[in-house]
Design a protein around this motif. Sequence first.
Motif, PDB file in Angstrom:
ATOM      1  N   GLU A  17       0.810  -1.222   0.000  1.00 14.56           N
ATOM      2  CA  GLU A  17       0.000   0.000   0.000  1.00 14.56           C
ATOM      3  C   GLU A  17       0.843   1.270   0.000  1.00 14.56           C
ATOM      4  N   PHE A  18       2.051   1.224   0.549  1.00 12.67           N
ATOM      5  CA  PHE A  18       2.878   2.444   0.616  1.00 12.67           C
ATOM      6  C   PHE A  18       3.248   2.944  -0.791  1.00 12.67           C
ATOM      7  N   ILE A  19       3.192   2.056  -1.792  1.00 12.32           N
ATOM      8  CA  ILE A  19       3.500   2.451  -3.166  1.00 12.32           C
ATOM      9  C   ILE A  19       2.500   3.505  -3.647  1.00 12.32           C
ATOM     10  N   ASN A  20       1.241   3.373  -3.211  1.00 14.59           N
ATOM     11  CA  ASN A  20       0.229   4.361  -3.604  1.00 14.59           C
ATOM     12  C   ASN A  20       0.616   5.756  -3.141  1.00 14.59           C
ATOM     13  N   ASP A  21       1.165   5.841  -1.943  1.00 16.72           N
ATOM     14  CA  ASP A  21       1.535   7.154  -1.400  1.00 16.72           C
ATOM     15  C   ASP A  21       2.732   7.734  -2.149  1.00 16.72           C
ATOM     16  N   ILE A  22       3.686   6.869  -2.516  1.00 25.23           N
ATOM     17  CA  ILE A  22       4.819   7.342  -3.307  1.00 25.23           C
ATOM     18  C   ILE A  22       4.337   7.843  -4.659  1.00 25.23           C
ATOM     19  N   CYS A  23       3.423   7.094  -5.277  1.00 26.35           N
ATOM     20  CA  CYS A  23       2.858   7.498  -6.565  1.00 26.35           C
ATOM     21  C   CYS A  23       2.175   8.855  -6.444  1.00 26.35           C
ATOM     22  N   ARG A  24       1.420   9.054  -5.380  1.00 26.11           N
ATOM     23  CA  ARG A  24       0.727  10.339  -5.151  1.00 26.11           C
ATOM     24  C   ARG A  24       1.721  11.485  -5.077  1.00 26.11           C
ATOM     25  N   LEU A  25       2.794  11.283  -4.322  1.00 27.57           N
ATOM     26  CA  LEU A  25       3.802  12.338  -4.174  1.00 27.57           C
ATOM     27  C   LEU A  25       4.515  12.630  -5.498  1.00 27.57           C
ATOM     28  N   VAL A  26       4.783  11.586  -6.263  1.00 29.78           N
ATOM     29  CA  VAL A  26       5.435  11.774  -7.565  1.00 29.78           C
ATOM     30  C   VAL A  26       4.532  12.574  -8.503  1.00 29.78           C
ATOM     31  N   LEU A  27       3.240  12.253  -8.517  1.00 33.11           N
ATOM     32  CA  LEU A  27       2.312  12.967  -9.391  1.00 33.11           C
ATOM     33  C   LEU A  27       2.198  14.437  -8.992  1.00 33.11           C
ATOM     34  N   ILE A  28       2.190  14.698  -7.692  1.00 32.19           N
ATOM     35  CA  ILE A  28       2.147  16.087  -7.219  1.00 32.19           C
ATOM     36  C   ILE A  28       3.395  16.835  -7.688  1.00 32.19           C
ATOM     37  N   SER A  29       4.553  16.177  -7.617  1.00 35.10           N
ATOM     38  CA  SER A  29       5.796  16.814  -8.060  1.00 35.10           C
ATOM     39  C   SER A  29       5.791  17.066  -9.568  1.00 35.10           C
ATOM     40  N   CYS A  30       4.915  16.342 -10.312  1.00 35.92           N
ATOM     41  CA  CYS A  30       4.814  16.518 -11.764  1.00 35.92           C
ATOM     42  C   CYS A  30       3.724  17.514 -12.157  1.00 35.92           C
ATOM     43  N   GLY A  31       3.109  18.175 -11.169  1.00 33.61           N
ATOM     44  CA  GLY A  31       2.136  19.221 -11.471  1.00 33.61           C
ATOM     45  C   GLY A  31       0.685  18.845 -11.288  1.00 33.61           C
ATOM     46  N   PHE A  32       0.393  17.641 -10.816  1.00 37.47           N
ATOM     47  CA  PHE A  32      -0.988  17.251 -10.524  1.00 37.47           C
ATOM     48  C   PHE A  32      -1.377  17.856  -9.176  1.00 37.47           C
ATOM     49  N   ASP A  33      -2.613  18.347  -9.049  1.00 34.19           N
ATOM     50  CA  ASP A  33      -3.010  18.859  -7.739  1.00 34.19           C
ATOM     51  C   ASP A  33      -3.211  17.695  -6.777  1.00 34.19           C
ATOM     52  N   ALA A  34      -3.163  17.981  -5.486  1.00 35.59           N
ATOM     53  CA  ALA A  34      -3.112  16.937  -4.461  1.00 35.59           C
ATOM     54  C   ALA A  34      -4.315  15.993  -4.516  1.00 35.59           C
ATOM     55  N   GLU A  35      -5.507  16.552  -4.678  1.00 36.73           N
ATOM     56  CA  GLU A  35      -6.710  15.712  -4.686  1.00 36.73           C
ATOM     57  C   GLU A  35      -6.728  14.791  -5.902  1.00 36.73           C
ATOM     58  N   ASN A  36      -6.383  15.343  -7.056  1.00 36.30           N
ATOM     59  CA  ASN A  36      -6.361  14.544  -8.275  1.00 36.30           C
ATOM     60  C   ASN A  36      -5.271  13.481  -8.197  1.00 36.30           C
ATOM     61  N   ALA A  37      -4.104  13.848  -7.671  1.00 41.10           N
ATOM     62  CA  ALA A  37      -3.000  12.899  -7.543  1.00 41.10           C
ATOM     63  C   ALA A  37      -3.404  11.710  -6.669  1.00 41.10           C
ATOM     64  N   GLU A  38      -4.137  11.977  -5.603  1.00 39.57           N
ATOM     65  CA  GLU A  38      -4.576  10.890  -4.724  1.00 39.57           C
ATOM     66  C   GLU A  38      -5.572   9.975  -5.439  1.00 39.57           C
ATOM     67  N   THR A  39      -6.506  10.575  -6.195  1.00 38.12           N
ATOM     68  CA  THR A  39      -7.482   9.774  -6.941  1.00 38.12           C
ATOM     69  C   THR A  39      -6.790   8.868  -7.945  1.00 38.12           C
ATOM     70  N   LEU A  40      -5.834   9.418  -8.677  1.00 38.68           N
ATOM     71  CA  LEU A  40      -5.150   8.646  -9.710  1.00 38.68           C
ATOM     72  C   LEU A  40      -4.226   7.597  -9.109  1.00 38.68           C
ATOM     73  N   ALA A  41      -3.603   7.905  -7.970  1.00 38.77           N
ATOM     74  CA  ALA A  41      -2.678   6.966  -7.332  1.00 38.77           C
ATOM     75  C   ALA A  41      -3.407   5.809  -6.666  1.00 38.77           C
ATOM     76  N   MET A  42      -4.615   6.048  -6.196  1.00 36.94           N
ATOM     77  CA  MET A  42      -5.373   5.015  -5.495  1.00 36.94           C
ATOM     78  C   MET A  42      -6.188   4.146  -6.446  1.00 36.94           C
ATOM     79  N   GLY A  43      -6.514   4.664  -7.644  1.00 32.55           N
ATOM     80  CA  GLY A  43      -7.337   3.917  -8.585  1.00 32.55           C
ATOM     81  C   GLY A  43      -6.528   3.352  -9.731  1.00 32.55           C
ATOM     82  N   ASP A  44      -7.250   2.857 -10.726  1.00 34.23           N
ATOM     83  CA  ASP A  44      -6.583   2.292 -11.894  1.00 34.23           C
ATOM     84  C   ASP A  44      -6.500   3.357 -12.972  1.00 34.23           C
TER      85      ASP A  44
END
Length: 275
Positions: free
Chosen positions: A173-200
């Motif tokens: 599960e910790f991979i999802n959180d790393i993915c979220r942080l990476v997406l945020i660093s690439c310009g995704f807003d926090a809420e969207n990054a979490e949605t994309l990191a947690m889903g398919d």
Amino acid sequence: MRICLDSNCLRNEMLVVKSVQDVASEDGFVLLPDVLLAEMVKSSDWQSTMKSSLRYLREHADRVIVADAVGPRMCVERDSRKPCTDLFDEELTSRFRRFLDKMDSDENAAIAEIAKGVDAARPDVDARLLTAQALQVNNLGAVSKWKEFLTDAGLKRLRKPDLTAITEILGHEFINDICRLVLISCGFDAENAETLAMGDSVSRRNFLAHEASILRWLAKGGLDMRKDNQIGNDHMDLEVVVAGTYCDENRANDKIVCELDSILRPVVRKVDEGR
């Protein structure tokens, strides 16, 4: 049913014909990743490359679909704030099928018709290919981070021939959180990054593919022995790997593609079943 083919497979008549027969029996399709089309036109002798690569496929245009590049789909997810469910692109597929039909009747005329467009697009294709090589500093940093994160026992197991350890790591599960942080660093807003990191999402599958590649490098001894062009090719292969996860099978002759597919498929299946 879908089967994803890599560039090496396209020149194997028996494999192409078998793939078409397999998908046709279930009213399915052979999928070509966008990156393969980019690779066909990267050299000055692209006409002969394209003719030889598409020689066996062009008779089966109705069974071919084309996947969009991963980058544009990630941009769609960033801007729409919704996960894309696939890489299949209807417009690219229609245009490519028309080209295959023309090529089957007169290959030289078909090639001549797209020549100006290919020449105009080559700087963009070259830039895309070179971008992968420019990621070397990031690659080295990522390998170092995983070395710091994994325990000695974890590193020892990772360096055994069995690559299932990478699948297990990417399934945590910790991979999802790393993915979220990476997406945020690439310009995704926090809420969207979490949605994309947690889903398919395409963004998540692409992230998993990159981490699988980095962990595979670590398992094989690091990056010291790999040249820049080899690392660039590894990154281009990731497009094939990601596209293949949207298919029932990634039919490839490339060892790296096959190994990454075997690592990723169980992880992607797990997320897909959890939706």
